[in-house]
Write an enzyme that holds these catalytic residues in place. Structure first.
Site, mmCIF file in Angstrom:
data_model
loop_
_atom_site.group_PDB
_atom_site.id
_atom_site.type_symbol
_atom_site.label_atom_id
_atom_site.label_comp_id
_atom_site.label_asym_id
_atom_site.label_seq_id
_atom_site.Cartn_x
_atom_site.Cartn_y
_atom_site.Cartn_z
ATOM 1 N N SER A 100 0.830 -1.192 0.000
ATOM 2 C CA SER A 100 0.000 0.000 0.000
ATOM 3 C C SER A 100 0.880 1.263 0.000
ATOM 4 O O SER A 100 1.732 1.403 -0.880
ATOM 5 C CB SER A 100 -0.968 -0.051 1.186
ATOM 6 O OG SER A 100 -2.016 0.862 1.033
ATOM 7 N N ASP A 223 -9.172 -6.830 -3.694
ATOM 8 C CA ASP A 223 -8.760 -5.590 -3.024
ATOM 9 C C ASP A 223 -9.663 -4.434 -3.452
ATOM 10 O O ASP A 223 -9.732 -4.090 -4.635
ATOM 11 C CB ASP A 223 -7.299 -5.297 -3.377
ATOM 12 C CG ASP A 223 -6.686 -4.195 -2.523
ATOM 13 O OD1 ASP A 223 -7.423 -3.459 -1.852
ATOM 14 O OD2 ASP A 223 -5.444 -4.087 -2.539
ATOM 15 N N HIS A 251 -7.253 -6.259 0.581
ATOM 16 C CA HIS A 251 -6.129 -5.337 0.747
ATOM 17 C C HIS A 251 -5.099 -5.877 1.730
ATOM 18 O O HIS A 251 -3.917 -5.580 1.615
ATOM 19 C CB HIS A 251 -6.654 -3.983 1.222
ATOM 20 C CG HIS A 251 -5.657 -2.873 1.115
ATOM 21 N ND1 HIS A 251 -5.094 -2.475 -0.079
ATOM 22 C CD2 HIS A 251 -5.104 -2.068 2.068
ATOM 23 C CE1 HIS A 251 -4.249 -1.482 0.121
ATOM 24 N NE2 HIS A 251 -4.230 -1.221 1.416
#
Length: 293
Positions: A100, A223, A251
């Site tokens: 991320s 995700d 995610h």
């Protein structure tokens, strides 16, 4: 846990190596927005240390107990912090894993300090926001700025729906295990606000064509935060990057499907030859100030 003063900020880190540090190739793991470096210790750190790597995790600027930073710090600042920490620990060139925001940070390091990187794994990343992700980010910042504190139970349920795969959410036992984790890991404070304000510059996708470090880009099929089509754009932008999609994962795919994620990381690292460490004659003791790039 050690503490390094890097570019004026105190960063807390863990530095682990099997059987001692000497001779073990370093891997630095970079967590996403608001996440503690210790999250890597559930699955990735054991797999990497067992494979013989020296593993370094840390809490980035903005994540307690590291310094919160000040409003307006950028992904470039976080990349410079990462470079400073690598130099402080005499860990370069090293292998890097980011997820991320952490992957975004690693991507910038590969452009500004490629001498510090041997290989990089970029998970759940993106090079731009689409309309939905941009709207969701604005809404999250508005909620933080409103001063409203949501009940922990509500926060946990929403976080589970946003970050986990439907395959996990449809399993009552899995959900009962995850919800307390989300309740206990509620992030707050100005540092989180500063990190969430960092958004990808769509112009950087073109800049990634200059990355020369071998990269593996991993997307997670379910995700919602960084959907596979945005992850794939980063993979296409980086010359020669390998691209993999992990199924039954949201995610937090590195926590939902750790065996598959670890397998992908280790196979990729085995395919990239190691380079000798570039020692800087800088001791890795605590509280040693470092000048950033």
């Amino acid at each position: 846990m050690g503490v390094a003063t890097v570019r004026g900020a105190r960063l807390h880190y863990d530095d682990l190596a099997p059987g001692g540090r000497e001779g073990a190739e370093p891997v630095v793991l970079v967590m996403g927005a608001g996440g503690r470096g210790r999250a890597w210790h559930l699955h990735q750190v054991p797999a990497l240390t067992e494979a013989g790597y020296r593993v370094i995790t840390y809490d980035s600027r903005g994540v307690p107990p590291s310094d919160p930073g000040t409003a307006g710090f950028t992904v470039g600042d976080l990349a410079a912090d990462l470079a400073g920490l690598i130099e402080h620990l005499d860990a370069g060139p090293c292998r890097l894993v980011g997820t991320s925001l952490g992957a975004h940070v690693v991507q910038e390091l590969l452009l500004t300090r490629p001498d510090l990187a041997t290989a990089a794994v970029l998970m759940a990343t993106r090079g731009r926001d689409d309309e939905l992700r941009a709207a969701a980010d604005r809404a999250e910042l508005e909620l933080l700025d409103s001063g409203i504190t949501l009940p922990r139970g509500y926060h946990a349920a929403v976080q589970a729906m946003q970050n986990l795969s439907p395959h996990t959410l449809d399993d009552d036992l899995e959900v009962s295990n995850w919800l307390p984790v989300f309740e206990q890991s509620l992030s707050a404070g100005p540092g989180l606000r500063h990190q969430l304000a960092i958004k990808p510059d769509p112009g950087r996708l073109a800049a990634y064509a200059a990355i020369t470090t071998p990269c593996l880009v991993i997307g997670f099929a379910d995700d919602l935060i960084t959907p596979p089509h945005l992850v794939a754009e980063v993979a296409r932008a980086i010359p020669g990057a390998a691209h993999r999609l992990v199924h039954r994962a949201g995610h937090y795919g590195y926590l939902e499907q750790p065996e598959e994620v670890n397998r992908q990381i280790l196979e990729f690292f085995r395919s990239v030859p190691a380079r000798p460490l570039a020692r800087t004659n800088r001791a890795a003791g605590h509280e040693r100030p470092v000048t950033g790039p």
